[in-house]
Design an enzyme around this catalytic site. Structure first.
Site, PDB file in Angstrom:
ATOM      1  N   LYS A 197       0.852  -1.201   0.000  1.00  0.00           N
ATOM      2  CA  LYS A 197       0.000   0.000   0.000  1.00  0.00           C
ATOM      3  C   LYS A 197       0.881   1.241   0.000  1.00  0.00           C
ATOM      4  O   LYS A 197       0.698   2.141  -0.823  1.00  0.00           O
ATOM      5  CB  LYS A 197      -0.881   0.006   1.240  1.00  0.00           C
ATOM      6  CG  LYS A 197      -1.544   1.346   1.557  1.00  0.00           C
ATOM      7  CD  LYS A 197      -2.489   1.288   2.746  1.00  0.00           C
ATOM      8  CE  LYS A 197      -1.816   1.594   4.033  1.00  0.00           C
ATOM      9  NZ  LYS A 197      -1.534   3.007   4.309  1.00  0.00           N
ATOM     10  N   ASN A 198       1.857   1.289   0.880  1.00  0.00           N
ATOM     11  CA  ASN A 198       2.626   2.518   1.072  1.00  0.00           C
ATOM     12  C   ASN A 198       3.669   2.763  -0.004  1.00  0.00           C
ATOM     13  O   ASN A 198       4.248   3.848  -0.065  1.00  0.00           O
ATOM     14  CB  ASN A 198       3.249   2.543   2.473  1.00  0.00           C
ATOM     15  CG  ASN A 198       2.178   2.657   3.550  1.00  0.00           C
ATOM     16  OD1 ASN A 198       1.014   2.933   3.236  1.00  0.00           O
ATOM     17  ND2 ASN A 198       2.548   2.415   4.786  1.00  0.00           N
ATOM     18  N   ARG A 214      -5.637  10.921   4.412  1.00  0.00           N
ATOM     19  CA  ARG A 214      -4.688  12.027   4.631  1.00  0.00           C
ATOM     20  C   ARG A 214      -3.458  11.885   3.754  1.00  0.00           C
ATOM     21  O   ARG A 214      -2.843  12.861   3.372  1.00  0.00           O
ATOM     22  CB  ARG A 214      -4.319  12.149   6.094  1.00  0.00           C
ATOM     23  CG  ARG A 214      -3.422  11.061   6.600  1.00  0.00           C
ATOM     24  CD  ARG A 214      -2.846  11.319   7.933  1.00  0.00           C
ATOM     25  NE  ARG A 214      -2.307  12.623   8.181  1.00  0.00           N
ATOM     26  CZ  ARG A 214      -1.189  13.120   7.695  1.00  0.00           C
ATOM     27  NH1 ARG A 214      -0.531  12.454   6.836  1.00  0.00           N
ATOM     28  NH2 ARG A 214      -0.747  14.300   8.021  1.00  0.00           N
ATOM     29  N   ASP A 248       4.138   0.723  12.179  1.00  0.00           N
ATOM     30  CA  ASP A 248       2.891   0.098  11.698  1.00  0.00           C
ATOM     31  C   ASP A 248       2.720  -1.324  12.223  1.00  0.00           C
ATOM     32  O   ASP A 248       1.638  -1.893  12.121  1.00  0.00           O
ATOM     33  CB  ASP A 248       2.852   0.078  10.163  1.00  0.00           C
ATOM     34  CG  ASP A 248       2.768   1.483   9.602  1.00  0.00           C
ATOM     35  OD1 ASP A 248       3.056   1.659   8.410  1.00  0.00           O
ATOM     36  OD2 ASP A 248       2.432   2.406  10.367  1.00  0.00           O
ATOM     37  N   LEU A 272       6.694  19.815   7.657  1.00  0.00           N
ATOM     38  CA  LEU A 272       7.947  19.479   6.955  1.00  0.00           C
ATOM     39  C   LEU A 272       7.728  19.481   5.438  1.00  0.00           C
ATOM     40  O   LEU A 272       8.602  19.921   4.676  1.00  0.00           O
ATOM     41  CB  LEU A 272       8.473  18.120   7.418  1.00  0.00           C
ATOM     42  CG  LEU A 272       8.731  17.995   8.928  1.00  0.00           C
ATOM     43  CD1 LEU A 272       9.246  16.613   9.270  1.00  0.00           C
ATOM     44  CD2 LEU A 272       9.703  19.064   9.419  1.00  0.00           C
ATOM     45  N   ILE A 293       1.835  18.668   8.643  1.00  0.00           N
ATOM     46  CA  ILE A 293       2.543  18.578   7.351  1.00  0.00           C
ATOM     47  C   ILE A 293       3.542  19.721   7.223  1.00  0.00           C
ATOM     48  O   ILE A 293       3.917  20.123   6.119  1.00  0.00           O
ATOM     49  CB  ILE A 293       1.540  18.616   6.164  1.00  0.00           C
ATOM     50  CG1 ILE A 293       0.617  19.848   6.262  1.00  0.00           C
ATOM     51  CG2 ILE A 293       0.704  17.345   6.109  1.00  0.00           C
ATOM     52  CD1 ILE A 293      -0.180  20.096   4.996  1.00  0.00           C
ATOM     53  N   ARG A 334      -0.528  14.474  13.118  1.00  0.00           N
ATOM     54  CA  ARG A 334       0.065  14.269  11.782  1.00  0.00           C
ATOM     55  C   ARG A 334       0.143  15.572  10.991  1.00  0.00           C
ATOM     56  O   ARG A 334      -0.521  15.761   9.973  1.00  0.00           O
ATOM     57  CB  ARG A 334      -0.697  13.179  11.040  1.00  0.00           C
ATOM     58  CG  ARG A 334      -0.549  11.868  11.813  1.00  0.00           C
ATOM     59  CD  ARG A 334      -1.128  10.689  11.148  1.00  0.00           C
ATOM     60  NE  ARG A 334      -0.330  10.275   9.998  1.00  0.00           N
ATOM     61  CZ  ARG A 334      -0.731   9.292   9.203  1.00  0.00           C
ATOM     62  NH1 ARG A 334      -1.869   8.715   9.423  1.00  0.00           N
ATOM     63  NH2 ARG A 334      -0.009   8.941   8.176  1.00  0.00           N
ATOM     64  N   ARG A 382      -8.868  -0.661   4.232  1.00  0.00           N
ATOM     65  CA  ARG A 382      -8.094   0.406   3.573  1.00  0.00           C
ATOM     66  C   ARG A 382      -6.726  -0.103   3.157  1.00  0.00           C
ATOM     67  O   ARG A 382      -6.135   0.361   2.196  1.00  0.00           O
ATOM     68  CB  ARG A 382      -7.900   1.598   4.521  1.00  0.00           C
ATOM     69  CG  ARG A 382      -9.130   2.419   4.741  1.00  0.00           C
ATOM     70  CD  ARG A 382      -8.837   3.631   5.579  1.00  0.00           C
ATOM     71  NE  ARG A 382      -7.660   4.350   5.104  1.00  0.00           N
ATOM     72  CZ  ARG A 382      -7.178   5.437   5.725  1.00  0.00           C
ATOM     73  NH1 ARG A 382      -7.770   5.884   6.819  1.00  0.00           N
ATOM     74  NH2 ARG A 382      -6.123   6.049   5.261  1.00  0.00           N
ATOM     75  N   CYS A 405      -5.817  12.374  12.021  1.00  0.00           N
ATOM     76  CA  CYS A 405      -5.803  10.932  11.871  1.00  0.00           C
ATOM     77  C   CYS A 405      -5.939  10.307  13.260  1.00  0.00           C
ATOM     78  O   CYS A 405      -5.678  10.918  14.274  1.00  0.00           O
ATOM     79  CB  CYS A 405      -4.509  10.489  11.211  1.00  0.00           C
ATOM     80  SG  CYS A 405      -4.613   8.770  10.763  1.00  0.00           S
TER      81      CYS A 405
END
Ligand code: EPZ
Length: 420
Positions: A22-23, A92, A308, A125, A123, A121, A400, A116
């Site tokens: 997925k990632n 997200r 994870d 950066l 953003i 989380r 998901r 989330c």
């Protein structure tokens, strides 16, 4: 939201081919916007998050076909740089589209990514990196407007090796003028996969997998269609099935894994007393004797133990002999599954970013609720190991990221049914 009904006690056994990552798939789908052409990608998992990305790119004007884990995307007609808010909120990580929209159009409009379940989380950066590349950022009414005349290569030092920020900045920098160097970059395998995909497209990137990534900007005319690219296997899905097998004291063989990517997880499973044998793209796990607690399980950026896998491992450690200490160093609030595991008889105390898990002889089935993707997987693992029946609500989170999760577990002997 749908639920699973699980009857615990069956030992998992048999063989399973691990899904595509997925990632790795999500940033690669975003990257297809850059070549204004066709891309053919294999081993893409058939999961909700991939379908959300497909919906977004379709809304931006892409022609997409997805069947049998093969994705064909033609982005030649993409003519919008505004990500639809309702779709942005669904996932997200769609923030990853900013980089490629900036690369293609010099502008992007996205809504602030939904909070989330595992922490705020931010953003910052991502946005600081874009600003370094010459992008003007405006935030108003929950939207982020990013625009630049010309992306200019820059030296960027990330305060934290953020996976998403590293990927987003790579996507924006490939069409910038001049060289970009990203220091303190994330080193996850999914970053290497993205670099390989972009280089196959004609980009010139080096260093992915290390903490310094160098990107030589090129022009959009240099970019080519992608005839055939295969996404790497999902190291977290692999780890999840291994943890489920250990929790049921079973014996399975996983196929289509990259051993190096799951080493951090294998090391901890061995430390607990699991027997593991690996060869080529296969890994076998079985359990002969009692499983022991872990003095310390600390999540870290790759190649440290993956955050994870923290929830699935907490479920497994709840059934081990002794007391384990889990420290979550990547996300602020990623222990929500603890309270649900307690409902099943787990003995877990949370103290800030540390969880003290005292193994119990047996978990007992209960009605529990998934609050995020990996927490959901953890509750299924606990249900497989528990005595009696467990109902896991909120399985849309699980769907998901895990392809055919209940079906795969049934193939391995689990008693798990969908309750619509
Ligand atoms: C990616 O999320 C993964 N998602 C996550 O997997 C994974 O847990 C995470 O990397 C860490 O490995 C995808 O790849 C789609 P980060 P990402 O930016 O990019 C902070 C799953 O279950 N941070 O590395 O969002 C952030 O708050 C998901 O598959 C900032 O402070 O993770 C977090 O504490 C969950 N500012 C830490 O860095 C920023 O601008 C790590 O986040 C960005 C991040």
């Amino acid at each position: 939201m749908g639920a699973y009904v699980i009857t615990g006690g069956s030992k998992l056994s048999g063989k399973l081919k691990v899904q595509g990552s997925k990632n790795a798939s999500l940033p690669i789908i975003a990257a297809t916007i850059l070549n204004c052409n066709k891309s053919h990608i294999k081993n893409v998992p058939d999961i909700k998050d991939v379908h959300v990305m497909i919906d977004i790119l379709t809304r931006l004007g892409a022609d997409i076909n997805f069947s049998g884990n093969e994705l064909t995307i033609d982005t030649s007609k993409v003519n919008s740089w505004e990500v639809p808010e309702n779709l942005m909120r669904k996932m997200r990580s769609s923030i990853i589209l900013m980089g490629s929209l900036l690369g293609r159009f010099g502008k992007a409009k996205v809504s602030y990514p939904g909070g989330c379940e595992i922490g705020p989380r931010p953003i910052d950066l991502h946005l600081k990196g874009f600003a370094a590349l010459g992008v003007k950022i405006k935030e108003s009414h929950g939207f982020i407007y990013a625009e630049t005349e010309k992306l200019k290569g820059a030296n960027i030092h990330l305060d934290f090796p953020s996976v998403g920020a590293t990927e987003n900045l790579m996507l924006a920098a490939v069409l910038a003028e001049g060289r970009t160097v990203i220091r303190n970059a994330a080193k996850e395998p999914e970053i290497v996969n993205l670099q390989n995909f972009l280089n196959k497209m004609g980009c010139r990137i080096k260093g992915a997998g290390t903490d310094t990534i160098k990107i030589e900007g090129c022009s959009i005319d240099d970019l080519k269609p992608i005839e055939d690219y295969t996404v790497i296997p999902d190291r977290i899905a692999a780890g999840t099935y291994l943890a489920a097998t250990a929790a049921t004291r079973g014996n399975i063989v996983l196929e289509n894994v990259i051993i190096e990517h799951i080493e951090p997880v294998l090391a901890k499973l061995r430390e607990m007393g699991c027997s593991i044998k690996s060869k080529d793209d296969k890994v076998e796990l079985w359990v002969d004797g009692p499983l022991k607690a872990l003095d310390s399980l600390r999540t870290l950026p790759y190649p440290g133990f993956p955050t994870d896998m923290q929830a699935p491992m907490m479920a497994l450690l709840s059934t081990a002999e002794g007391t384990s200490i889990i420290t979550e160093t990547v996300f602020e609030n990623r222990f929500k599954h603890a309270e649900e595991l307690r409902r099943m008889g787990a003995d877990i105390k949370i103290n800030g970013n540390t969880a003290i898990v005292k193994g119990v002889r047996k978990l007992t089935g209960a009605a529990v609720e998934a609050k995020d993707l990996r927490a959901g997987a953890a509750l299924v693992i606990a249900g497989l190991a528990a005595e009696g029946k467990t109902v896991v609500e909120g399985i849309s989170y699980i769907e998901r990221g895990y392809e055919r999760f209940a079906e795969n577990l049934r193939t391995l002997g689990a008693k798990i049914e969908n309750l619509d």
